[in-house]
Scaffold this active site. Sequence first.
Site, PDB file in Angstrom:
ATOM      1  CB  THR A 113     -10.209   5.544  -1.913  1.00  0.00           C
ATOM      2  OG1 THR A 113      -9.878   5.804  -0.544  1.00  0.00           O
ATOM      3  CG2 THR A 113      -9.565   4.241  -2.363  1.00  0.00           C
TER       4      THR A 113
ATOM      5  CE  LYS B 127      -6.309  14.188  -0.016  1.00  0.00           C
ATOM      6  NZ  LYS B 127      -6.453  12.933  -0.753  1.00  0.00           N
ATOM      7  NE  ARG B 128      -4.634  10.193   9.953  1.00  0.00           N
ATOM      8  CZ  ARG B 128      -4.410   9.346  10.937  1.00  0.00           C
ATOM      9  NH1 ARG B 128      -5.204   8.310  11.095  1.00  0.00           N
ATOM     10  NH2 ARG B 128      -3.421   9.536  11.782  1.00  0.00           N
TER      11      ARG B 128
ATOM     12  CG  HIS C   9      -2.119  -0.845   1.092  1.00  0.00           C
ATOM     13  ND1 HIS C   9      -3.297  -0.421   0.543  1.00  0.00           N
ATOM     14  CD2 HIS C   9      -2.299  -2.137   1.415  1.00  0.00           C
ATOM     15  CE1 HIS C   9      -4.167  -1.417   0.544  1.00  0.00           C
ATOM     16  NE2 HIS C   9      -3.590  -2.469   1.070  1.00  0.00           N
TER      17      HIS C   9
ATOM     18  CE  LYS D 299     -13.749   7.145   0.219  1.00  0.00           C
ATOM     19  NZ  LYS D 299     -13.078   7.491   1.496  1.00  0.00           N
TER      20      LYS D 299
ATOM     21  CE  LYS E 291      -2.843  10.846   2.949  1.00  0.00           C
ATOM     22  NZ  LYS E 291      -3.659  10.205   1.883  1.00  0.00           N
TER      23      LYS E 291
END
Length: 802
Positions: free
Chosen positions: A641, A533-534, A347, A645, A539
Amino acid sequence: MVTKKQIVKELKRNIQQSYAMELEDATPQEIFYSLGKTIKAIYNQDWQKTWKDYIIEEQKQVYYFSIEFLPGKMLKSNLLNLGLLEIVREALNDYNIDLEDVAAVEKDMALGNGGLGRLASCFMDSLASCGLPGNGNGIRYDYGLFKQQFVDGYQVELPDEWLQDGNVWEIRRESKAVNVHYGGKVYMEKQANGQLKPIYENEIVLKAVPYDTGMVGYQNGIVNTMRLWGVEIPVSQEGKYRTIEERRVFEDLTAVLYPDDSNETGRLIRLAQEYFFVSAGIQSIIRYYRKLNRPWHDLSEKVAIHINDTHPALCVPELMRILLDECDLNWELAWDLTVKVMSYTNHTILAEALEKWPIYLLERVVPRMYQIIQEIDRRYVLSMQNIHPNDLIERTRIIQGEYVHMANLAIIGSHSTNGVAKLHSDLLKSVVLHDFYIIYPERFNNKTNGIAQRRWLQIANEELSQVLDETIGKTWRKDPADLKLLINYQDDEAVLKRLFEAKKTKKIALAQYVEETTGIVINPEAIFDVQIKRLHAYKRQLLNLLHIIKLYLDLLENPKLDIEPRVFIFGAKAAPSYTYAKSIIKVINEVAQLINHDERIQDKLKIVFLANYNVTLAEIIIPAADVSEQISLASKEASGTSNMKLMLNGAITIATLDGANVEIRDAVGDDNIDIFGLTEAEVYAYYENKNYSSNQIYENDPVIKRILDTLIDGTIPNIGKEGREIFDSLILYNDEYFLLRDFNSYCEAQTKIDLAYKDRKRWEKISLINIANAGHFSADTTVKQYAEDIWQIEPLFARKRK
Ligand SMILES: *Cc1c(COP(=O)(O)O)cnc(C)c1O
């Protein structure tokens, strides 16, 4: 078929039984629990029939081992999948009860951090909905992921007591408990028949008790099982641990989701947790297989075990242990079966996330596991000699120096290793796991992640779902590929208008939620720009923030600047020990405070950081989003993901070419996504040439300099320490994730968003095209590919029908 009348009758009976009261007098909490019991009783027959059919048909089953599951709330999902959502809504309405109020009291089952756990739960939903024999296997943590609050802009973590009011969905199966062994000394002793058997001394024995939750398939009569294990002290051992303190040490094993691994005790508990659900799960699988009365060499015809990320990698030596020590198989057969049974998903390529355990810890916590790993490693080296060069073999060994490399164990001990998006899988082959790709090219494959459209569209966005029903019919509900039909309406103004109105309704609902929870008033006409998101440096929430600061400075300089009003919405938890991420949260909150209260910018900018991002909050935010921020540094986000969405709900993606963003671009076309930034190849070229200098950019770009200086010159109040820490990360420590390099390209992309929104017709069309192409990312499709290529499992009765 269940009728409204029957449901009301059962609900009333359950309320009577549990609370000695009438429906009319019950609180939403009491109604929720009783309704849950009613619903569970309805699917219990299907549940029983499903697992019996699997046995009678001797179906091959997959067991999905994951240390995280993130299902969120289950009431509406179960109702939808049972086809009872409308009936129950009406039934409650008859008593002036709003289903939404009842559903809201359910606590999120948040036994995961983010994407990894959510994927596991989307897969559970899809396996059942596709009628595939798939079981979840994990840990029943007493406390889920912490509850996040903001105090003075800082993240504060509170315990998530999700089991406080009981868990109506689970069934405790005492009779299926197994014992798990830890510690002590193990040595081998020759038996009369010449075989070696391990003898255990001074070990600790704990009881693993399964809690099963039904995973209801979408209107197909299938109910699969997610089995989560809780720890208890076996009766036989009770004499050993007399005081509450002594007991507590062991009972804490499944207490928390992610023990603080900055200290030794935390790391020890984490390792013990990993072995706990692995050993319990595999013991129960083998117990089941023995009941089938089949020869051992058929094991891989009946059982597939999936290792979701490296946390369950001990599946490999544990299955070996059971086959060798308890079933008396020889090493060769046991190994052959293990490799055939196991498969593994990688992952992440982030080095710090590739798990390795110090040898001394394994020897202490799970000594027999370490013995078997040593033997696997020894035989691996032997088998590769004369085939591959020694340095390659050394680099791929499981045991290296003082450490055991869990990814290496998972790859060597399984027949399939997959990445989670095309780009990610290619990177595994070409860079991260290149050595293994040379050795086992046939084991590598890609399975792009997907999402459960049922939850992320049918449940989260009933308004959009209805427009779709009335435009393209209802088949998309069962087969998300049919969303494609929407493409025929891309120039139909009436349809575009209806989509726009559905979006508006959701934006108004989110605005209401924002005002209730934060007091901030936002304008539903503004662009809702979402990054959820985290919180992690890669990110790049910080890149988003730097752009916001730029807009703010631009507006102060030129208050007449013609930009569309924008609301930037954040949702993100930072790991409790990740101080840098927490500093970014603090700075975002302070910038929000500053901008939201500055009347000079006339509400053209608002920043909302919603606390406690989780599945339920995602269901509120995503349908209201206009813009989806997917701005990780290219090569760092394995798939993502939330990107899927958000597109499904008509948001337009601003993105780097990272993870599944690449495939989203391929699906919608360049004109319908806003791409910016370095490519993965350019990022790697910087690594290769070691020629990135953020300081150079800072010194030569006055705009960037001015923005970064706000972090340390007092422009943003109350961020002395954090502002400096972030500034230093960018300038002193050379900006690990190339924010400054991508900044100008990002700003251009943001300008495009602004311009596109001004041309409302075009915006609506792009939005429609995104919805129409989102079926591509259905988790149903993904699990079917796993089923066919990796697990070799078939839907129930598929063989009979053929
Ligand atoms: C989908 C989801 C994630 C994953 O988001 P990414 O942007 O892909 O990292 C994390 N947390 C929750 C609650 C989610 O629903």
